[in-house]
Write a protein that holds these residues in place. Structure first.
Motif, PDB file in Angstrom:
ATOM      1  N   GLU A   1       0.802  -1.229   0.000  1.00 40.19           N
ATOM      2  CA  GLU A   1       0.000   0.000   0.000  1.00 40.19           C
ATOM      3  C   GLU A   1       0.832   1.275   0.000  1.00 40.19           C
ATOM      4  O   GLU A   1       0.315   2.342  -0.325  1.00 40.19           O
ATOM      5  CB  GLU A   1      -0.940   0.006   1.213  1.00 40.19           C
ATOM      6  CG  GLU A   1      -2.007  -1.069   1.147  1.00 40.19           C
ATOM      7  CD  GLU A   1      -3.044  -0.937   2.243  1.00 40.19           C
ATOM      8  OE1 GLU A   1      -4.042  -1.672   2.186  1.00 40.19           O
ATOM      9  OE2 GLU A   1      -2.858  -0.104   3.158  1.00 40.19           O
ATOM     10  N   ILE A   2       2.113   1.181   0.368  1.00 42.24           N
ATOM     11  CA  ILE A   2       2.935   2.382   0.480  1.00 42.24           C
ATOM     12  C   ILE A   2       4.065   2.344  -0.540  1.00 42.24           C
ATOM     13  O   ILE A   2       4.848   1.392  -0.591  1.00 42.24           O
ATOM     14  CB  ILE A   2       3.493   2.544   1.901  1.00 42.24           C
ATOM     15  CG1 ILE A   2       2.328   2.762   2.874  1.00 42.24           C
ATOM     16  CG2 ILE A   2       4.473   3.700   1.980  1.00 42.24           C
ATOM     17  CD1 ILE A   2       2.732   2.941   4.306  1.00 42.24           C
TER      18      ILE A   2
ATOM     19  N   LEU B   1       4.663   6.746  -9.360  1.00 35.32           N
ATOM     20  CA  LEU B   1       3.227   6.975  -9.543  1.00 35.32           C
ATOM     21  C   LEU B   1       2.569   5.861 -10.351  1.00 35.32           C
ATOM     22  O   LEU B   1       1.378   5.582 -10.168  1.00 35.32           O
ATOM     23  CB  LEU B   1       2.993   8.329 -10.217  1.00 35.32           C
ATOM     24  CG  LEU B   1       3.501   9.570  -9.471  1.00 35.32           C
ATOM     25  CD1 LEU B   1       3.097  10.836 -10.197  1.00 35.32           C
ATOM     26  CD2 LEU B   1       3.021   9.606  -8.028  1.00 35.32           C
ATOM     27  N   THR B   2       3.340   5.202 -11.218  1.00 32.53           N
ATOM     28  CA  THR B   2       2.749   4.099 -12.006  1.00 32.53           C
ATOM     29  C   THR B   2       2.382   2.913 -11.126  1.00 32.53           C
ATOM     30  O   THR B   2       1.582   2.068 -11.532  1.00 32.53           O
ATOM     31  CB  THR B   2       3.704   3.616 -13.117  1.00 32.53           C
ATOM     32  OG1 THR B   2       4.865   2.994 -12.549  1.00 32.53           O
ATOM     33  CG2 THR B   2       4.117   4.746 -14.037  1.00 32.53           C
ATOM     34  N   TRP B   3       2.946   2.825  -9.918  1.00 29.65           N
ATOM     35  CA  TRP B   3       2.592   1.725  -9.014  1.00 29.65           C
ATOM     36  C   TRP B   3       1.170   1.889  -8.481  1.00 29.65           C
ATOM     37  O   TRP B   3       0.577   0.930  -8.001  1.00 29.65           O
ATOM     38  CB  TRP B   3       3.562   1.669  -7.839  1.00 29.65           C
ATOM     39  CG  TRP B   3       4.961   1.293  -8.215  1.00 29.65           C
ATOM     40  CD1 TRP B   3       5.405   0.863  -9.428  1.00 29.65           C
ATOM     41  CD2 TRP B   3       6.107   1.319  -7.351  1.00 29.65           C
ATOM     42  NE1 TRP B   3       6.763   0.615  -9.378  1.00 29.65           N
ATOM     43  CE2 TRP B   3       7.216   0.888  -8.112  1.00 29.65           C
ATOM     44  CE3 TRP B   3       6.310   1.670  -6.017  1.00 29.65           C
ATOM     45  CZ2 TRP B   3       8.504   0.793  -7.582  1.00 29.65           C
ATOM     46  CZ3 TRP B   3       7.587   1.576  -5.491  1.00 29.65           C
ATOM     47  CH2 TRP B   3       8.676   1.136  -6.255  1.00 29.65           C
ATOM     48  N   GLN B   4       0.661   3.116  -8.513  1.00 29.70           N
ATOM     49  CA  GLN B   4      -0.698   3.421  -8.050  1.00 29.70           C
ATOM     50  C   GLN B   4      -0.952   3.016  -6.602  1.00 29.70           C
ATOM     51  O   GLN B   4      -2.008   2.466  -6.266  1.00 29.70           O
ATOM     52  CB  GLN B   4      -1.739   2.792  -8.990  1.00 29.70           C
ATOM     53  CG  GLN B   4      -1.661   3.301 -10.414  1.00 29.70           C
ATOM     54  CD  GLN B   4      -2.938   3.145 -11.175  1.00 29.70           C
ATOM     55  OE1 GLN B   4      -3.697   4.090 -11.364  1.00 29.70           O
ATOM     56  NE2 GLN B   4      -3.206   1.943 -11.628  1.00 29.70           N
ATOM     57  N   CYS B   5       0.022   3.278  -5.768  1.00 31.15           N
ATOM     58  CA  CYS B   5      -0.133   2.995  -4.336  1.00 31.15           C
ATOM     59  C   CYS B   5      -1.081   4.017  -3.700  1.00 31.15           C
ATOM     60  O   CYS B   5      -1.069   5.196  -4.070  1.00 31.15           O
ATOM     61  CB  CYS B   5       1.218   3.053  -3.633  1.00 31.15           C
ATOM     62  SG  CYS B   5       2.387   1.790  -4.177  1.00 31.15           S
ATOM     63  N   PRO B   6      -1.869   3.600  -2.719  1.00 31.87           N
ATOM     64  CA  PRO B   6      -2.783   4.541  -2.063  1.00 31.87           C
ATOM     65  C   PRO B   6      -2.084   5.531  -1.129  1.00 31.87           C
ATOM     66  O   PRO B   6      -2.663   6.549  -0.763  1.00 31.87           O
ATOM     67  CB  PRO B   6      -3.731   3.630  -1.281  1.00 31.87           C
ATOM     68  CG  PRO B   6      -2.985   2.356  -1.090  1.00 31.87           C
ATOM     69  CD  PRO B   6      -2.100   2.205  -2.284  1.00 31.87           C
ATOM     70  N   ILE B   7      -0.847   5.211  -0.727  1.00 29.74           N
ATOM     71  CA  ILE B   7      -0.047   6.149   0.068  1.00 29.74           C
ATOM     72  C   ILE B   7       1.326   6.252  -0.587  1.00 29.74           C
ATOM     73  O   ILE B   7       1.987   5.239  -0.834  1.00 29.74           O
ATOM     74  CB  ILE B   7       0.100   5.691   1.528  1.00 29.74           C
ATOM     75  CG1 ILE B   7      -1.272   5.600   2.207  1.00 29.74           C
ATOM     76  CG2 ILE B   7       0.994   6.657   2.315  1.00 29.74           C
ATOM     77  CD1 ILE B   7      -1.235   5.050   3.629  1.00 29.74           C
ATOM     78  N   VAL B   8       1.751   7.484  -0.885  1.00 28.39           N
ATOM     79  CA  VAL B   8       3.017   7.718  -1.577  1.00 28.39           C
ATOM     80  C   VAL B   8       3.889   8.645  -0.740  1.00 28.39           C
ATOM     81  O   VAL B   8       3.422   9.679  -0.255  1.00 28.39           O
ATOM     82  CB  VAL B   8       2.772   8.344  -2.965  1.00 28.39           C
ATOM     83  CG1 VAL B   8       4.091   8.790  -3.604  1.00 28.39           C
ATOM     84  CG2 VAL B   8       2.049   7.351  -3.874  1.00 28.39           C
TER      85      VAL B   8
END
Length: 287
Positions: A77-78, A143-150
Motif C-alpha cells: 500500500e505504500i 506513480l505508475t505503481w498506483q499505491c494509495p499512500i506515496v
C-alpha cells in the motif's frame, strides 16, 4: 480511501528520529507537505508508515489497521521514492523492471504513454539522462505503481524548476484520480505551498500547527519595513504575521496578494521596503 490516524504519539523511529505527542488525521485524496526546521519529523513519519520503529505512547491506525498489524500491508500500500531503482539500459527496460511485482500498477504501455507526456522516449538511454532527469523518471515510475499512500521525501528539491511545476501538478492530479495520500517535504516554502493541500509544521519532533492551503492562491513572502508609522493592525487584518518589531524596523510574513499591502507602505516616514521569499524559519515563527 486512504487514512492515517495518529493520537498522542510518542515514537522512536528506526532512523533514530522521534515524534513527541503528535496527533493528526489524514484522509485521501490529499497532498501533505511537511514543513520543518530539520529532516527528523519527515524521516520519522516515513519510518512510521513503513512500520519501522517503536511506539512508546499513543496509537496509530493506517487504512483502518493498527500499527503493529500493518507491516505486511505496508509493502503493497505504500510507495516510497527511495524504493524506485532504475534498472536496464533504456527507459523501456526501466519501466519493465519497475512494474514487476506491483499488482495494481499500470500496464507497461500505459506507463510509457505517461512518460511520453514528460518527454521520455522508450529507447532513451538511462546513462544519458542527467541526475535531475533520472529523479523525474523515478517519481513518474513511483506513480505508475498506483499505491494509495506515496512518500516522495524531498524529491521535488532535486528537480529543475520547469519540471518541478510539471511533476508537482502531476502528483496533485494523481492524488485525486487514485484517491491517494501523498506526503513530501522541501527546503523551499514556495514548493510546499504550491503543491500541498495541507501543511503540517514541525519544530523538531513536535507538531506545532496545521494549515489548510486549499483556498490559497499565492506563496508567502517576508516583508521588512524600515522607518516608522507602519500601520501594523491594518497589515494584520490583511494577512500579515508579525515576526519582529523593533525601533525603525518591522518584519512580517505576508499571506495573500502583495498588491493589497501597497497602500500601507506609502507612509512618508517609511524609508525602505524589502520583499523576499519566505523561509522555513519564518514560517515556523508564524505558525
Amino acid at each position: 480511501m486512504s487514512s492515517i490516524t495518529i493520537n498522542d504519539l510518542v515514537y522512536d523511529a528506526k532512523s533514530g528520529d522521534q515524534l513527541d505527542n503528535v496527533s493528526l488525521e489524514l484522509k485521501s485524496p490529499q497532498v501533505i507537505g511537511i514543513c520543518s526546521n530539520d529532516t527528523g519529523a519527515a524521516a520519522a513519519l516515513e519510518d512510521l508508515l513503513s512500520v519501522r520503529g517503536k511506539i512508546l505512547n499513543g496509537d496509530v491506525t493506517i487504512n483502518g489497521v493498527p500499527f503493529k498489524k500493518y507491516k505486511r500491508q505496508s509493502k503493497n500500500e505504500i510507495g516510497r521514492i527511495d524504493d524506485v531503482v532504475l534498472k536496464g539500459k533504456t527507459v523501456e527496460k526501466a519501466v519493465d523492471h519497475a512494474l514487476r511485482h506491483h499488482k495494481n500498477a499500470l500496464k507497461p504501455e500505459q506507463a510509457l504513454q505517461m512518460l511520453k507526456s514528460l518527454k521520455f522516449e522508450p529507447d532513451q538511454m538511462i546513462a544519458a539522462l542527467s541526475d535531475a532527469q533520472q529523479l523525474e523518471l523515478r517519481i513518474a515510475l513511483l506513480l505508475t505503481w498506483q499505491c494509495p499512500i506515496v512518500i516522495l521525501s524531498d524529491a521535488f528539491d532535486g528537480l529543475e524548476e520547469d519540471k518541478r511545476q510539471m511533476i508537482g501538478h502531476l502528483v496533485k492530479d494523481y492524488a485525486q484520480k487514485v484517491d491517494a495520500l501523498v506526503l513530501f517535504t522541501s527546503k523551499n516554502i514556495s514548493t510546499l505551498m504550491r503543491f500541498a493541500h495541507t501543511l503540517y509544521y514541525f519544530n523538531g519532533s513536535h507538531l506545532t500547527s496545521a494549515r489548510d492551503l486549499s483556498m490559497n492562491d499565492g506563496v508567502d513572502c517576508t516583508v521588512t519595513v524600515m522607518g516608522t508609522g507602519f500601520p501594523i493592525d491594518n497589515a494584520v487584518k490583511l494577512g500579515a504575521h508579525m515576526l519582529e518589531e523593533a525601533g525603525n524596523e518591522t518584519r512580517f510574513l505576508f499571506t495573500g496578494n502583495i498588491q493589497t499591502l501597497l497602500p500601507l507602505l506609502e507612509q512618508s516616514t517609511i524609508t525602505d521596503v524589502r520583499i523576499e521569499d519566505a523561509t522555513i524559519e519564518d514560517e515556523l515563527m508564524a505558525y
